[in-house]
Design an enzyme around this catalytic site. Structure first.
Site, PDB file in Angstrom:
ATOM      1  CG  ASN A 118      -1.902  -1.156   1.200  1.00 45.24           C
ATOM      2  OD1 ASN A 118      -2.678  -1.302   0.262  1.00 45.24           O
ATOM      3  ND2 ASN A 118      -1.841  -1.997   2.234  1.00 45.24           N
ATOM      4  CE  LYS A 125      23.657  -2.346 -28.969  1.00 44.52           C
ATOM      5  NZ  LYS A 125      23.079  -2.338 -30.362  1.00 44.52           N
ATOM      6  CG  HIS A 172      42.181  -3.336 -19.837  1.00 40.56           C
ATOM      7  ND1 HIS A 172      42.503  -3.823 -18.591  1.00 40.56           N
ATOM      8  CD2 HIS A 172      43.034  -3.924 -20.697  1.00 40.56           C
ATOM      9  CE1 HIS A 172      43.521  -4.664 -18.701  1.00 40.56           C
ATOM     10  NE2 HIS A 172      43.847  -4.754 -19.961  1.00 40.56           N
ATOM     11  CE1 TYR A 190      28.232  -0.526 -26.888  1.00 42.58           C
ATOM     12  CE2 TYR A 190      29.052   0.171 -29.036  1.00 42.58           C
ATOM     13  CZ  TYR A 190      28.021  -0.283 -28.239  1.00 42.58           C
ATOM     14  OH  TYR A 190      26.785  -0.513 -28.783  1.00 42.58           O
ATOM     15  CG  ASN A 223      44.049  -9.293 -26.616  1.00 38.36           C
ATOM     16  OD1 ASN A 223      43.955  -9.565 -25.425  1.00 38.36           O
ATOM     17  ND2 ASN A 223      44.463  -8.097 -27.039  1.00 38.36           N
ATOM     18  CB  ALA A 251      43.171  -0.985 -23.100  1.00 32.23           C
ATOM     19  CG  ASN A 272      27.199  -0.128 -32.642  1.00 27.58           C
ATOM     20  OD1 ASN A 272      27.823   0.782 -32.125  1.00 27.58           O
ATOM     21  ND2 ASN A 272      26.107  -0.629 -32.105  1.00 27.58           N
ATOM     22  CB  SER A 281      45.643  -0.210 -26.899  1.00 30.93           C
ATOM     23  OG  SER A 281      45.998  -1.278 -26.044  1.00 30.93           O
ATOM     24  NE  ARG A 341      49.759   2.900 -35.128  1.00 29.91           N
ATOM     25  CZ  ARG A 341      50.712   2.081 -34.677  1.00 29.91           C
ATOM     26  NH1 ARG A 341      51.974   2.318 -34.975  1.00 29.91           N
ATOM     27  NH2 ARG A 341      50.393   1.035 -33.942  1.00 29.91           N
TER      28      ARG A 341
END
Length: 220
Positions: free
Chosen positions: A14, A121, A133, A136, A147, A150, A156, A175, A210
Site C-alpha cells: 500500500n 551489447k 579494459h 565498447y 584479444n 584497451a 556500430n 589498443s 596512422r
C-alpha cells in the site's frame, strides 16, 4: 475459505515502504535458493538478482552485482564487483568485471575474460576471447581466442542504422582501435594500436592506419 502458503505471499503493498520491505524479503528468498544450489554470493545484501535468474553451481558473485531479467550463468563463473548484467548467457569458467556492463542479447562463451569498464551489447563473444579494459563492443560477432585491446570500440551506429562487426578466430586487436561497421576482420590477423579501420581486413594480415608523427620545435 483460507489458503495455506508462505506468509510473504499474502503481504499487501500500500506504500513505497511496503514495496521496499517486500522486495527485500523476495530478494533474500531468491538469493538463499541460489546459495543452497551451490552458488557463492559474497555479501548477499549488496547483490540484486531477478525472479528468473539462473546460475549454475560453483559460480562466485562478488559484492554490488546487479543481475537483471533474463540472465543465465553457467558453472565456475566469477562475476566481479559493480557489474550489471541483463538478458544474456555467460558460459563456463568465464570472468566478468569488475565494473562491466553486459547488455541484452549477448552470448558469452567459455573461458572468456570481460574486464573493467567494458560494455557489450547484442553480441556473441566466443570461447577463450578477452576484452580486458575500457571497450565498447556492440552488434558484433567475436570469434575464438580473440584479444581486444584497451580502449577499442566498435562504431556500430551511422546515425540511421546499426551495423555489424565480425572478428574471426585468433585475431589480435591493439589498443585504442576504432572498428567502423559494417566490417569483417579475417582470422589470424593483427590490427595495430591507434588505428581507425573502415575496410575489411583479409585473413593472416597486419592492418595499421596512422598518420605520420611530426615533431615541430616550439617557437619562443
Amino acid at each position: 475459505t483460507y489458503s495455506i502458503c508462505d506468509e510473504n505471499e499474502l503481504l499487501g503493498i500500500n506504500t513505497r515502504n511496503d514495496l521496499i520491505n517486500l522486495d527485500n524479503k523476495m530478494q533474500k528468498e531468491l538469493k538463499n535458493k541460489l546459495i543452497k544450489n551451490g552458488v557463492t554470493i559474497l555479501q548477499p545484501d549488496t547483490v540484486r538478482v531477478s525472479y528468473d535468474t539462473k546460475i549454475a553451481k560453483d559460480t562466485i558473485i562478488e559484492p554490488f552485482v546487479v543481475i537483471k531479467k533474463g540472465v543465465t550463468i553457467k558453472k565456475n563463473v566469477t562475476i566481479k564487483s559493480h557489474t550489471i548484467i541483463e538478458n544474456c548467457v555467460i558460459g563456463e569458467n568465464s570472468v566478468i568485471g569488475p565494473s562491466a556492463r553486459i547488455r541484452p542479447y549477448t552470448k558469452i562463451g567459455k573461458k572468456v575474460k570481460i574486464g573493467n569498464f567494458v560494455e557489450i551489447k547484442n553480441s556473441v563473444i566466443n570461447d577463450s576471447s578477452a576484452i580486458s579494459h575500457l571497450s565498447y563492443i556492440g552488434d558484433s560477432f567475436i570469434g575464438k581466442n580473440v584479444n581486444i585491446g584497451a580502449g577499442t570500440i566498435t562504431c556500430n551506429f551511422n546515425g540511421k542504422q546499426k551495423n555489424k562487426t565480425i572478428i574471426k578466430n585468433n585475431v589480435f586487436v591493439g589498443s585504442n582501435v576504432s572498428l567502423i561497421a559494417p566490417i569483417t576482420i579475417g582470422s589470424n590477423s593483427t590490427i595495430g594500436a591507434g588505428s581507425v579501420i573502415s575496410k575489411n581486413v583479409p585473413s593472416n594480415s597486419l592492418s595499421i592506419e596512422r598518420t605520420e608523427q611530426k615533431i615541430i620545435k616550439k617557437r619562443r
